[in-house]
Design a protein around this motif. Structure first.
Motif, PDB file in Angstrom:
ATOM      1  N   SER A   4      -8.579  12.614  -0.425  1.00 52.36           N
ATOM      2  CA  SER A   4      -9.764  12.124  -1.169  1.00 52.36           C
ATOM      3  C   SER A   4      -9.735  10.601  -1.256  1.00 52.36           C
ATOM      4  O   SER A   4     -10.752   9.975  -1.519  1.00 52.36           O
ATOM      5  CB  SER A   4      -9.769  12.681  -2.597  1.00 52.36           C
ATOM      6  N   LYS A   5      -8.563  10.018  -1.060  1.00 51.30           N
ATOM      7  CA  LYS A   5      -8.389   8.586  -1.210  1.00 51.30           C
ATOM      8  C   LYS A   5      -8.618   7.892   0.140  1.00 51.30           C
ATOM      9  O   LYS A   5      -9.684   7.989   0.682  1.00 51.30           O
ATOM     10  CB  LYS A   5      -6.994   8.296  -1.784  1.00 51.30           C
ATOM     11  N   ASP A   8       4.747  12.281  -1.712  1.00 50.97           N
ATOM     12  CA  ASP A   8       3.308  12.050  -1.834  1.00 50.97           C
ATOM     13  C   ASP A   8       3.053  10.655  -1.278  1.00 50.97           C
ATOM     14  O   ASP A   8       3.446   9.654  -1.869  1.00 50.97           O
ATOM     15  CB  ASP A   8       2.899  12.157  -3.310  1.00 50.97           C
ATOM     16  N   SER A  64      -3.327  13.060  -0.967  1.00 52.33           N
ATOM     17  CA  SER A  64      -4.690  13.260  -1.419  1.00 52.33           C
ATOM     18  C   SER A  64      -5.550  12.540  -0.400  1.00 52.33           C
ATOM     19  O   SER A  64      -5.617  11.312  -0.380  1.00 52.33           O
ATOM     20  CB  SER A  64      -4.911  12.655  -2.802  1.00 52.33           C
TER      21      SER A  64
HETATM   22  C1  LIG Z   1      -5.500  11.647  -6.377  1.00 50.84           C
HETATM   23  C2  LIG Z   1      -4.081  11.884  -6.151  1.00 50.84           C
HETATM   24  C3  LIG Z   1      -3.585  13.193  -6.033  1.00 50.84           C
HETATM   25  C4  LIG Z   1      -4.450  14.406  -6.213  1.00 50.84           C
HETATM   26  O1  LIG Z   1      -5.314  14.569  -5.150  1.00 50.84           O
HETATM   27  P1  LIG Z   1      -6.726  15.313  -5.275  1.00 50.84           P
HETATM   28  O2  LIG Z   1      -7.297  15.149  -3.932  1.00 50.84           O
HETATM   29  O3  LIG Z   1      -7.486  14.606  -6.353  1.00 50.84           O
HETATM   30  O4  LIG Z   1      -6.431  16.718  -5.650  1.00 50.84           O
HETATM   31  C5  LIG Z   1      -2.243  13.345  -5.743  1.00 50.84           C
HETATM   32  N1  LIG Z   1      -1.426  12.289  -5.624  1.00 50.84           N
HETATM   33  C6  LIG Z   1      -1.858  11.034  -5.752  1.00 50.84           C
HETATM   34  C7  LIG Z   1      -0.899   9.908  -5.604  1.00 50.84           C
HETATM   35  C8  LIG Z   1      -3.193  10.786  -6.032  1.00 50.84           C
HETATM   36  O5  LIG Z   1      -3.614   9.528  -6.181  1.00 50.84           O
END
Ligand SMILES: *Cc1c(COP(=O)(O)O)cnc(C)c1O
Length: 390
Positions: free
Chosen positions: A203-204, A179, A201
């Motif tokens: 989203s970040k 990850d 993710s």
């Molecule tokens: C936020 C996050 C996730 C999950 O991702 P989503 O887009 O919220 O499903 C996974 N791994 C890490 C390190 C994260 O910060």
């Protein structure tokens, strides 16, 4: 391939859409064919042909090319969330009766996937601290099929020696997933260190504006095709064309956003490290971080996330501090334009997170794109509310 080319040009076939600088949002679920024969041909490559958007969408295809190139991967799939990407990656590596070794404090829903869901299908997980590669070697069993890595991990940012662990994994025929949300491909490219599958993710940082939830999976062409034909198409957790377009827009500024947080965050961390109301700082690039050397070796630049333990006598001190912050939003996540504070005190009593082992005086921060001095002043004013003995 240089970064500027990847971000601005790779995958964009502007002659196909009137030379438009910004690509179109191909907001269509399906795509028509002029003849049965062409339709048949399309079905021979659902991953590469606009046939049905669960499999291939031209707007998403632009993103796939860019993200794969950024991660030095052959191919990439884009998902509706980071968790969907992680789920697909993990499931592609294991079957009933297999064993997984995972870092002890991964993203919380990664642990839930392994401990609560996959355990129901006969997959066992051993958690290891991960700072010492030997722990992985000791946890390996005959049926170990996967090392699930997250370096640095969530909240306290312990690192794993990626190259040493992938060398061990390869010698035992074990797959590795990393990850890489924390670092982004600009600061760490796990595939170049031997990792098989990189997940994010998006989203970040990758999207970077706190306006979509999305996930990314990067791997070899062969592995990606296998995941496409199985987990991806079956579970169907795809990104929408509209969100893919937003992520493309977000990606344009990824390098300058990462540059900005690399400059401002160490300044803010330095301020906090010398403040009497701060007991401990967790930041891979700070002088006090025990794995700083590995961080500098494995990661190209500092990022915007760190945690602090407050010198607080009561949970009320933590609450007063957090409630007083004006520039930091009290929120989870990170990687957007806005600075954030996420107090572990908020986890206490929660159904899904209440069993956390993280201390109540820990607050995770994310430094956004604001001016560092403004943020330091905000922190200084809030820290003044914590009574510290002289
Ligand atoms: C936020 C996050 C996730 C999950 O991702 P989503 O887009 O919220 O499903 C996974 N791994 C890490 C390190 C994260 O910060």
């Amino acid at each position: 391939m240089d970064l500027s080319y990847i971000i601005n040009h790779l995958g964009e076939e502007r002659e196909q859409y009137f030379g438009a600088a910004a690509p179109p949002i191909m907001q269509s679920s399906n795509f028509a064919f002029p003849t049965v024969d062409e339709m048949r041909k399309g079905l021979t490559d659902e991953m590469g042909t606009p046939f049905y958007t669960r499999g291939h969408n031209p707007t998403v295809a632009i993103l796939r090319k860019k993200l794969a190139a950024l991660e030095a991967a052959e191919d990439c799939l884009v998902f509706a969330s980071g968790s969907a990407a992680i789920g697909a990656a993990v499931m592609s590596c294991v079957e009933s009766g297999d064993h997984v070794v995972c870092v002890q404090k991964p993203y919380s829903w990664t642990a839930k996937l392994l401990s609560n869901m996959l355990s129901r299908y006969g997959i066992e997980t051993t958690y290891v601290d991960g700072r010492n590669t030997q722990e992985f070697a000791e946890a390996v069993r005959e049926n170990t099929k996967l090392f699930m890595l997250e370096s640095p991990n969530s909240m306290t940012f312990e690192l794993q020696d990626i190259e040493a662990i992938t060398t061990l994994a390869k010698s035992r025929g074990i797959a590795t997933i990393m990850d890489n949300s924390f670092s982004t491909p600009l600061n760490q490219q796990p595939i170049t260190l031997g990792v098989d599958i990189v997940v994010h993710s998006a989203s970040k940082y990758l999207n970077g504006h706190s306006d979509i939830v999305a996930g990314v999976l990067c791997a070899s062409a062969e592995r990606t095709a296998q995941i496409f034909a199985s987990e991806f198409m079956t579970l169907g957790g795809i990104i929408s064309p509209n969100d893919a377009w937003l992520m493309l827009r977000g990606l344009r500024t990824l390098p300058i956003r990462m540059e900005r947080v690399a400059q401002s965050t160490p300044k803010i961390v330095e301020f906090l490290e010398s403040h009497p109301a701060v007991k401990k700082v967790y930041y891979p690039f700070s002088a006090s971080f025990p794995q700083r050397e590995l961080a500098e070796q494995q990661m190209k630049a500092p990022t915007g996330q760190f945690s602090i333990e407050l010198q607080a006598a009561h949970i009320g001190d933590v609450e007063r501090f957090c409630n007083h912050l004006k520039y930091f939003l009290l929120a989870c996540s990170w990687g957007g334009y806005e600075s954030l504070a996420f107090p572990m005190a908020a986890l206490y009593g929660s159904a899904n997170y209440g069993n956390t082992s993280l201390p109540w005086n820990l607050v995770r921060f994310y430094i956004g794109l604001e001016d560092a001095d403004v943020l330091i002043k905000d922190l200084e004013e809030a820290l003044a509310l914590i009574p510290v003995e002289a």
